[in-house]
Enzyme design. Structure first.
Site, short mmCIF file in Angstrom:
data_model
loop_
_atom_site.label_atom_id
_atom_site.label_comp_id
_atom_site.label_asym_id
_atom_site.label_seq_id
_atom_site.Cartn_x
_atom_site.Cartn_y
_atom_site.Cartn_z
N GLU A 558 0.78 -1.23 0.00
CA GLU A 558 0.00 0.00 0.00
C GLU A 558 0.81 1.28 0.00
O GLU A 558 0.26 2.37 -0.21
CB GLU A 558 -0.97 -0.01 1.19
CG GLU A 558 -2.06 -1.05 1.04
CD GLU A 558 -2.92 -1.18 2.28
OE1 GLU A 558 -2.64 -0.49 3.29
OE2 GLU A 558 -3.86 -1.98 2.26
N GLU A 710 -0.76 -8.55 14.35
CA GLU A 710 -0.39 -8.20 12.99
C GLU A 710 1.12 -8.08 12.84
O GLU A 710 1.71 -8.56 11.87
CB GLU A 710 -1.08 -6.89 12.59
CG GLU A 710 -0.89 -6.51 11.14
CD GLU A 710 -1.62 -5.23 10.79
OE1 GLU A 710 -2.05 -5.11 9.63
OE2 GLU A 710 -1.75 -4.36 11.67
#
Length: 794
Positions: A558, A710
């Site tokens: 991203e 994460e």
């Protein structure tokens, strides 16, 4: 294992076989004895095994299913979850605290904000006081966690049974009590949860107990995340004296943005004589909900006082009771929850808890445990690596706790928690769904049916942008399927459009696994067709190059936020277009010829000189130290699996390795699976195993309950995305299997990590049949895959 079980240590009748009880006849029972003696021993052996089988629930659970906290974990305690896919609550060390709880797709829609999970009244708490000691009056849940006070402490999460058991000796200034707490969120009766508290006081006297529903105060501060720019968001956080950083042990870095939504109390009732509570509520600008509690007293105990207590923050049954030293008193707290579209109102929930109380905790627990045991028929069983086995069981447990079966509700990236605001990303379709598809197809179907149910919202979104077909959001609301990306990240909602291909590919994968043509016609085909129409209208014809390109996209990596021709996006779009034509053929529908036209001429960036794919258009410098490093490993991800020759595959891998391994960013647990799977397609067992093992050595499995985060440092927990990735590493990577029109095909040679003796996928579902699939080494050391009908298939 139970050392006193004579059958558990007996050798097996044939290699690789294990019976349900672990018992198998062997020649050693007979030896040189006479046939009569042998027959007698044989009958005694059978009786012993039968008795052990009947007492199986009391037998020790396989250690790979047990995760334990001790007093050493007090300062680093990362809570676990108890859940059934509809309801989930967090844990806390005492086992009696009020904990945040959530229901599936039950969202707060505050004005100006994004949708976020509304916390429902907390139901896990039971408080206890030994009365007025010489030092004063203390409640258990307010006493600091100190090993000197909470003695002999042990809390065990039993993944196999879905229960949390906490035991300790609570010393309240000389008035000690032995405490045991058993909690569950029922897998068999999904509206129900229960806690059983056993106290054994070491004194005579009067004690107090409280059985509350915690009425959470509205969260403050709230931010207008649907409106604030990135800079304004940062300013608002700072102005509120907050920071976007992780706080050990378990507060994520984006906690100031991922706060829970609010549930407003509409009506509350309590009946002290019946020992019941009930309430009706509504999420902010959202759906109605209800909750009820029934308290069960120890047999023969008559409370000295029972009353209902209510404040703005608490609704509870309060009890006082005289107790005797050395006697054990067992209390039960039964809870029922429902929400609009799932269950009834407070009256209906009250009926449920009254019936549950009448049936008893043992009855509820027995059905719950049986339901979990049934789920574990479908498992991944590893021989030779106990820690890997425990990690696999942890990840599968969290998936099963956060995904509902037989519905059209999806999976958030962090399950039933406020992580990523409970929104639905491509994680639902590409990470969690394939991990469940072979083992738990009912839960997998819920995830793809969510996309079918919310197709109208995706079609409206495409139409608003002048596009055809359906444009699924980057961050979907789990109830309505509307776009919920925060305004400061809105560019992702417009440009990270590979999600549309991910959605269509998952639909096709479900068809391949189920063979359900009626489902394909009614559910999958409308989604696949609409997504193909989207790609036709989103691709641009470039006359000078005589090809189609997809411009202005955000890459999977991203940090590359406005690029032409992101390779993963273009490859995925091409596959979605091709699948639409294939689906039309299956159903006898007429395909749009533009699907084939665009798919055949869609540009896939490739460096012809170096002989490998590029991450995106060569006009874009690949020079950012990003968390992804390279998206090329995603080309080998099981649901996409771009065909290529062995040379290109190896060069792609080598090209991708440099930016990934040289990155200074925290390893993201989401990125470990693609690397392991890619290495597996190369037949590189050592590299595949190394990437797999990083799941346990990279700091992303938080103790004591293997909660996956994460990254090692952002504390974004219950990250079911990466849990799905790890399971796919074994299910598809190490097996080499892929779902194709011909079935579950051995697309690549299987491999075994060096320390593993074998592994088996049990009770794999494929088109109405069930299989056990084993990867092992033959007598020559060659790794082989075998499949056979599942042992427990009726």
């Amino acid at each position: 294992m139970n050392a006193n079980n004579p059958c558990r240590s007996a050798p097996c009748a044939r290699p690789g076989w294990r019976s349900r009880t672990g018992c198998a006849p062997t020649g050693r029972l007979f030896g040189s004895r006479s046939s009569l003696e042998g027959l007698t021993l044989w009958l005694l052996w059978l009786l012993a095994c039968a008795a052990l089988a009947l007492s199986a629930p009391a037998a020790a659970t396989d250690p790979s299913f047990l995760l334990t906290a001790t007093a050493r974990d007090f300062q680093s305690y990362f809570p676990t979850q108890l859940g059934n896919g509809y309801v989930a609550t967090l844990s806390a060390p005492r086992g009696t605290e009020d904990n945040l709880a959530y229901m599936v797709a039950f969202m707060d829609y505050a004005k100006g904000d994004i949708a976020r999970p509304a916390a429902v009244p907390g139901f896990s708490g039971i408080d206890y006081s030994t009365g007025h000691s010489p030092a004063g009056h203390f409640w258990l849940n307010q006493v600091a966690l100190d090993p000197a006070v909470f003695q002999d402490y042990r809390q065990v999460l039993d993944l196999h049974e879905g229960t949390l058991t906490t035991r300790y000796r609570y010393d309240d200034h000389g008035r000690a009590t032995r405490i045991e707490v058993v909690s569950l969120v029922s897998q068999a009766s999904p509206h129900l949860a229960a806690t059983q508290l056993s106290i054994t006081p070491e004194f005579d006297g009067e004690v107090e107990l409280s059985f509350p529903l915690a009425l959470w105060a509205p969260h403050q501060p709230r931010f207008a995340l649907a409106r604030l720019t990135g800079e304004q968001m940062q300013e608002a956080v700072a102005a509120s004296n907050l920071k976007l950083q992780a706080v050990p042990p378990a507060t994520p870095d984006r906690a100031p943005l991922w706060y829970h939504g609010d549930t407003h109390l509409l009506a509350a009732h309590g009946d002290a004589s019946a020992l019941t509570l009930s309430l009706d509520g509504r999420a902010e600008q959202g759906l109605a909900m209800a909750e009820a509690v029934a308290v069960a007293l120890p047999q023969g105990l008559v409370p000295g006082e029972a009353r209902v207590y209510r404040s703005p923050w608490r609704l509870s049954i309060e009890l006082k009771a005289k107790v005797r030293k050395g006697h054990t008193y067992v209390f039960g707290k039964f809870v029922a929850l429902s929400r609009e579209g799932w269950g009834g109102d407070a009256k209906a929930d009250l009926a449920l808890v009254r019936q549950a109380r009448e049936d008893g905790f043992a009855h509820l627990r027995e059905a719950h445990v049986a339901a979990w045991h049934d789920l574990w028929r479908s498992d991944i069983r590893i021989e030779g690596d106990p820690e890997a086995q425990r990690m696999v069981h942890s990840d599968l447990y969290y998936l099963l706790s956060n995904v509902s079966p037989g519905t059209a509700w999806p999976s958030g990236a962090c399950g039933l928690t406020p992580g990523y605001a409970g929104h639905v990303f491509w994680d639902n379709d590409t990470w969690v769904f394939p991990a469940l598809l072979l083992l738990h197809p009912q839960r997998a179907r819920s995830l793809v049916d969510f996309r079918s149910r919310t197709l109208p919202a995706a079609q409206a979104r495409a139409q608003e942008r002048g596009l055809r077909g359906a444009m699924y959001p980057w961050e979907s609301d789990p109830q309505y399927g509307t776009e919920q990306t925060p305004h400061f990240a809105h560019v992702l909602g417009e440009r990270e459009i590979h999600v549309n291909a991910d959605v269509a590919i998952a639909q096709w994968q479900y068809w391949l696994a189920s063979g359900d043509e009626e489902w394909l016609r009614s559910h999958g085909w409308p989604v696949i067709r609409a997504v193909a129409d989207f790609w036709v209208s989103r691709a641009s014809w470039i006359p000078a190059r005589k090809r189609y390109e997809i411009l202005h996209v955000t890459s999977v990596d991203e940090d590359y936020n406005d690029v032409p021709n992101d390779t993963f996006t273009n490859v995925s779009a091409r596959k979605a277009l091709q699948l639409a034509t294939q689906a039309a053929a299956v159903l006898g529908e007429r395909p749009d010829p533009r699907w084939t036209e665009v798919a055949g001429k869609l540009y896939i960036p490739f460096d012809a000189k170096a002989g490998h794919h590029l991450d995106f258009d060569p006009s874009v410098p690949h020079d950012i130290d990003s968390w992804g490093g390279s998206s090329l490993p995603m080309l080998a991800y099981p649901s996409l699996d771009l065909p290529m020759d062995a040379g290109v595959r190896r060069r792609d891998y080598d090209y991708a390795m440099a930016p990934i391994t040289q990155s200074h960013r925290d390893p993201n647990s989401m990125g470990l699976a693609p690397m392991a799977i890619y290495a597996a397609t190369l037949g590189d067992a050592a590299a595949a195993n190394a990437w797999f093992q990083r799941n346990r050595h990279a700091g992303v499995m938080q103790p004591p309950f293997n909660v996956r985060t994460e990254t090692p440092n952002n504390n974004t927990g219950y990250f079911v995305t990466a849990a799905g990735g790890l399971l796919q590493t074994i299910e598809y990577g190490f097996t080499g299997l892929r779902l194709q029109p011909g079935g579950l095909v051995e697309a690549y040679p299987p491999l075994l990590p060096p320390t593993w003796h074998a592994f088996t996928l049990t009770h794999v579902a494929l088109r109405g049949a069930y299989y056990d699939i084993t990867v092992s080494r033959d007598r020559t050391g060659r790794v082989v895959l075998t499949r056979r009908p599942a042992e427990d298939t009726p």
